[in-house]
Motif scaffolding. Structure first.
Motif, PDB file in Angstrom:
ATOM      1  N   LYS A   1       0.925  -1.234  -0.016  1.00  0.00           N
ATOM      2  CA  LYS A   1       0.165   0.147   0.066  1.00  0.00           C
ATOM      3  C   LYS A   1       0.716   1.135   0.012  1.00  0.00           C
ATOM      4  CE  LYS A   1      -3.902  -1.894   2.305  1.00  0.00           C
ATOM      5  NZ  LYS A   1      -5.077  -1.544   3.104  1.00  0.00           N
ATOM      6  N   GLY A   2       0.623   2.267  -0.644  1.00  0.00           N
ATOM      7  CA  GLY A   2       1.047   3.388  -0.309  1.00  0.00           C
ATOM      8  C   GLY A   2       2.141   3.599  -1.552  1.00  0.00           C
ATOM      9  N   ASP A   3       2.742   4.882  -1.706  1.00  0.00           N
ATOM     10  CA  ASP A   3       3.603   5.217  -2.582  1.00  0.00           C
ATOM     11  C   ASP A   3       5.001   4.713  -2.083  1.00  0.00           C
ATOM     12  OD1 ASP A   3       1.998   6.559  -3.929  1.00  0.00           O
ATOM     13  OD2 ASP A   3       2.932   8.375  -3.536  1.00  0.00           O
ATOM     14  N   LEU A   4       5.922   4.311  -2.915  1.00  0.00           N
ATOM     15  CA  LEU A   4       7.297   3.682  -2.599  1.00  0.00           C
ATOM     16  C   LEU A   4       8.122   5.007  -2.446  1.00  0.00           C
ATOM     17  CD1 LEU A   4       9.004   1.277  -2.366  1.00  0.00           C
ATOM     18  CD2 LEU A   4       9.407   1.360  -4.831  1.00  0.00           C
ATOM     19  N   ASP A   5       9.201   5.067  -1.459  1.00  0.00           N
ATOM     20  CA  ASP A   5       9.815   6.107  -1.100  1.00  0.00           C
ATOM     21  C   ASP A   5      11.343   5.507  -1.665  1.00  0.00           C
ATOM     22  OD1 ASP A   5      11.604   7.900  -0.265  1.00  0.00           O
ATOM     23  OD2 ASP A   5      11.652   7.300   1.818  1.00  0.00           O
ATOM     24  N   TYR A   6      11.793   6.070  -2.888  1.00  0.00           N
ATOM     25  CA  TYR A   6      12.837   5.575  -3.373  1.00  0.00           C
ATOM     26  C   TYR A   6      14.061   6.126  -2.897  1.00  0.00           C
ATOM     27  CZ  TYR A   6      10.253   3.832  -7.524  1.00  0.00           C
ATOM     28  OH  TYR A   6       9.192   3.271  -8.066  1.00  0.00           O
ATOM     29  N   GLY A   7      14.164   7.078  -1.878  1.00  0.00           N
ATOM     30  CA  GLY A   7      15.197   7.579  -1.095  1.00  0.00           C
ATOM     31  C   GLY A   7      16.293   8.106  -2.224  1.00  0.00           C
ATOM     32  N   ASN A   8      17.403   8.406  -1.462  1.00  0.00           N
ATOM     33  CA  ASN A   8      18.446   9.204  -2.098  1.00  0.00           C
ATOM     34  C   ASN A   8      19.555   8.122  -2.878  1.00  0.00           C
ATOM     35  OD1 ASN A   8      19.833   8.052   0.030  1.00  0.00           O
ATOM     36  ND2 ASN A   8      20.294  10.060   0.905  1.00  0.00           N
ATOM     37  N   MET A   9      19.409   6.929  -2.589  1.00  0.00           N
ATOM     38  CA  MET A   9      20.163   6.161  -3.417  1.00  0.00           C
ATOM     39  C   MET A   9      19.812   5.711  -4.800  1.00  0.00           C
ATOM     40  SD  MET A   9      22.686   5.659  -0.811  1.00  0.00           S
ATOM     41  CE  MET A   9      23.562   4.099  -1.774  1.00  0.00           C
ATOM     42  N   PRO A  10      20.710   6.034  -5.675  1.00  0.00           N
ATOM     43  CA  PRO A  10      20.375   5.862  -7.096  1.00  0.00           C
ATOM     44  C   PRO A  10      19.829   4.432  -7.717  1.00  0.00           C
ATOM     45  CG  PRO A  10      22.436   5.905  -6.830  1.00  0.00           C
ATOM     46  CD  PRO A  10      21.950   6.080  -5.751  1.00  0.00           C
ATOM     47  N   TYR A  11      20.336   3.367  -6.666  1.00  0.00           N
ATOM     48  CA  TYR A  11      19.960   1.798  -7.134  1.00  0.00           C
ATOM     49  C   TYR A  11      19.234   1.128  -5.913  1.00  0.00           C
ATOM     50  CZ  TYR A  11      23.152   2.960 -10.718  1.00  0.00           C
ATOM     51  OH  TYR A  11      23.564   3.618 -11.981  1.00  0.00           O
ATOM     52  N   CYS A  12      18.566   0.223  -6.133  1.00  0.00           N
ATOM     53  CA  CYS A  12      17.823  -1.007  -5.480  1.00  0.00           C
ATOM     54  C   CYS A  12      18.559  -2.222  -5.610  1.00  0.00           C
ATOM     55  CB  CYS A  12      16.545  -0.790  -5.437  1.00  0.00           C
ATOM     56  SG  CYS A  12      15.900  -1.988  -4.492  1.00  0.00           S
ATOM     57  N   VAL A  13      18.944  -2.887  -4.944  1.00  0.00           N
ATOM     58  CA  VAL A  13      19.723  -4.273  -4.919  1.00  0.00           C
ATOM     59  C   VAL A  13      18.674  -5.084  -4.534  1.00  0.00           C
ATOM     60  CG1 VAL A  13      21.733  -5.880  -4.816  1.00  0.00           C
ATOM     61  CG2 VAL A  13      22.051  -3.403  -5.274  1.00  0.00           C
ATOM     62  N   TYR A  14      18.264  -6.115  -5.358  1.00  0.00           N
ATOM     63  CA  TYR A  14      17.316  -7.362  -4.981  1.00  0.00           C
ATOM     64  C   TYR A  14      18.014  -8.463  -5.103  1.00  0.00           C
ATOM     65  CZ  TYR A  14      12.171  -7.995  -4.499  1.00  0.00           C
ATOM     66  OH  TYR A  14      10.869  -8.282  -3.764  1.00  0.00           O
ATOM     67  N   ALA A  15      18.379  -9.240  -3.874  1.00  0.00           N
ATOM     68  CA  ALA A  15      19.341 -10.353  -3.990  1.00  0.00           C
ATOM     69  C   ALA A  15      18.679 -11.589  -3.201  1.00  0.00           C
ATOM     70  CB  ALA A  15      20.388 -10.041  -2.937  1.00  0.00           C
ATOM     71  N   ALA A  16      19.102 -12.836  -3.847  1.00  0.00           N
ATOM     72  CA  ALA A  16      18.625 -14.237  -3.302  1.00  0.00           C
ATOM     73  C   ALA A  16      19.739 -14.904  -3.156  1.00  0.00           C
ATOM     74  CB  ALA A  16      17.553 -14.768  -4.208  1.00  0.00           C
ATOM     75  N   VAL A  17      20.253 -15.489  -2.015  1.00  0.00           N
ATOM     76  CA  VAL A  17      21.193 -16.335  -1.694  1.00  0.00           C
ATOM     77  C   VAL A  17      20.651 -17.861  -1.780  1.00  0.00           C
ATOM     78  CG1 VAL A  17      22.883 -17.242   0.025  1.00  0.00           C
ATOM     79  CG2 VAL A  17      22.410 -14.743  -0.163  1.00  0.00           C
ATOM     80  N   VAL A  18      21.292 -18.631  -2.633  1.00  0.00           N
ATOM     81  CA  VAL A  18      20.924 -20.008  -2.793  1.00  0.00           C
ATOM     82  C   VAL A  18      21.760 -20.935  -2.089  1.00  0.00           C
ATOM     83  CG1 VAL A  18      20.643 -21.826  -4.878  1.00  0.00           C
ATOM     84  CG2 VAL A  18      20.006 -19.078  -5.317  1.00  0.00           C
ATOM     85  N   ILE A  19      21.232 -21.740  -1.452  1.00  0.00           N
ATOM     86  CA  ILE A  19      21.888 -22.809  -0.726  1.00  0.00           C
ATOM     87  C   ILE A  19      21.434 -24.097  -0.669  1.00  0.00           C
ATOM     88  CG2 ILE A  19      22.690 -23.619   1.665  1.00  0.00           C
ATOM     89  CD1 ILE A  19      22.303 -20.493   2.556  1.00  0.00           C
ATOM     90  N   ASP A  20      21.939 -25.061  -0.969  1.00  0.00           N
ATOM     91  CA  ASP A  20      21.649 -26.545  -1.062  1.00  0.00           C
ATOM     92  C   ASP A  20      20.995 -26.958   0.072  1.00  0.00           C
ATOM     93  OD1 ASP A  20      22.053 -29.601  -1.144  1.00  0.00           O
ATOM     94  OD2 ASP A  20      21.998 -28.862  -3.174  1.00  0.00           O
ATOM     95  N   GLU A  21      19.948 -27.674   0.076  1.00  0.00           N
ATOM     96  CA  GLU A  21      19.311 -28.225   1.096  1.00  0.00           C
ATOM     97  C   GLU A  21      20.487 -29.052   2.217  1.00  0.00           C
ATOM     98  OE1 GLU A  21      14.909 -29.704   1.557  1.00  0.00           O
ATOM     99  OE2 GLU A  21      16.255 -30.803  -0.244  1.00  0.00           O
ATOM    100  N   ASN A  22      21.184 -29.718   1.418  1.00  0.00           N
ATOM    101  CA  ASN A  22      22.456 -30.556   2.226  1.00  0.00           C
ATOM    102  C   ASN A  22      23.441 -29.604   3.025  1.00  0.00           C
ATOM    103  OD1 ASN A  22      21.427 -32.936   1.062  1.00  0.00           O
ATOM    104  ND2 ASN A  22      22.588 -32.681  -0.687  1.00  0.00           N
ATOM    105  N   ASP A  23      23.445 -28.214   2.436  1.00  0.00           N
ATOM    106  CA  ASP A  23      24.353 -27.351   3.072  1.00  0.00           C
ATOM    107  C   ASP A  23      23.854 -26.489   4.206  1.00  0.00           C
ATOM    108  OD1 ASP A  23      26.592 -28.245   1.624  1.00  0.00           O
ATOM    109  OD2 ASP A  23      25.910 -27.337  -0.070  1.00  0.00           O
ATOM    110  N   LEU A  24      22.523 -26.625   4.411  1.00  0.00           N
ATOM    111  CA  LEU A  24      21.715 -25.651   5.359  1.00  0.00           C
ATOM    112  C   LEU A  24      22.317 -25.736   6.590  1.00  0.00           C
ATOM    113  CD1 LEU A  24      18.095 -26.053   4.400  1.00  0.00           C
ATOM    114  CD2 LEU A  24      19.409 -24.310   4.015  1.00  0.00           C
ATOM    115  N   GLN A  25      22.464 -26.957   7.369  1.00  0.00           N
ATOM    116  CA  GLN A  25      23.095 -27.029   8.745  1.00  0.00           C
ATOM    117  C   GLN A  25      24.483 -26.152   8.969  1.00  0.00           C
ATOM    118  OE1 GLN A  25      21.591 -27.741  11.275  1.00  0.00           O
ATOM    119  NE2 GLN A  25      23.355 -26.871  12.597  1.00  0.00           N
ATOM    120  N   ALA A  26      25.241 -26.349   7.709  1.00  0.00           N
ATOM    121  CA  ALA A  26      26.806 -25.651   7.632  1.00  0.00           C
ATOM    122  C   ALA A  26      26.258 -24.084   7.680  1.00  0.00           C
ATOM    123  CB  ALA A  26      27.424 -25.992   6.591  1.00  0.00           C
TER     124      ALA A  26
END
Length: 168
Positions: A1-26
Motif C-alpha cells: 500500500k502507498g507510494d514507494l519511497d525511492y530514497g536518495n540511493m540511485p539503485y536498489c539491489v534485490y538479492a537471493a542467496v541460494v543454498i543447497d538443502e544439504n548445506d543448510l546446517q553448515a
C-alpha cells in the motif's frame, strides 16, 4: 500500500542467496558464528551497517567468512530513475511483486524443486496477496511435477539465513 519511497540511493539491489538443502546446517552454523563475532547478540541487517571504515571492515569480514559456505547469489540491480518513468512502480506492492517474480523465475529454469523463503513484508493482506500472486502468476508453488514452495517468513525468528541476502 502507498507510494514507494525511492530514497536518495540511485539503485536498489534485490538479492537471493541460494543454498543447497544439504548445506543448510553448515549455513546456520556459519550464520551463528558471524553474528557472534561481528554483530554481538544482534542480527545482520544492511541498514544497521554504517558507512564508515569500521563497518566496511565488518562487511568484508562477513563476506570473507561466507566464502567457506557453498552458495551463490542471484541479484537484480534496479536503477530507480528508470522506475520513475513507469507510474505503476511508485506503489510498493507493485514493485515488490514484480521484482520478486522476476528474480524467482530464475529458479524455474535451474531447479526441479526449490523452496523460496522471502523476508516478510507489509501487512497481512499484502502478504496473502503476494503469496497468491507468486503461486498463480509466477508459477512458484507445488504442482503435479514439483514441490516448489514460496514462503514469507521473519528473518529474525523464522529464517535468519535471509539475513545473508540482506547483506549482499
Amino acid at each position: 500500500k502507498g507510494d514507494l519511497d525511492y530514497g536518495n540511493m540511485p539503485y536498489c539491489v534485490y538479492a537471493a542467496v541460494v543454498i543447497d538443502e544439504n548445506d543448510l546446517q553448515a549455513a546456520r552454523s556459519l550464520h551463528a558464528e558471524i553474528i557472534s563475532r561481528e554483530f554481538g547478540q544482534g542480527f545482520m541487517k544492511s541498514s544497521i551497517i554504517r558507512n564508515d571504515d569500521k563497518d566496511y571492515a565488518k562487511t568484508i569480514n562477513v563476506l570473507t567468512a561466507m566464502k567457506q559456505l557453498k552458495h551463490y547469489v542471484i541479484a537484480l540491480v534496479i536503477d530507480k530513475e528508470m522506475l520513475q518513468k513507469h507510474p505503476g512502480f511508485k506503489y510498493k506492492s507493485v514493485f515488490i511483486k514484480y521484482f520478486q517474480r522476476l528474480i524467482s523465475k530464475n529458479f524455474l529454469d535451474i531447479y526441479t524443486n526449490f523452496h523460496i523463503k522471502f523476508d516478510k513484508t507489509g501487512y497481512e493482506e499484502f502478504r496473502i496477496s503476494l503469496d497468491s500472486y507468486m503461486r498463480d502468476k509466477a508459477g512458484i508453488g507445488p504442482n503435479l511435477f514439483s514441490s516448489n514452495t514460496f514462503e514469507l517468513v521473519d528473518d529474525r525468528t523464522e529464517e535468519p539465513l535471509i539475513q545473508f541476502a540482506d547483506l549482499y
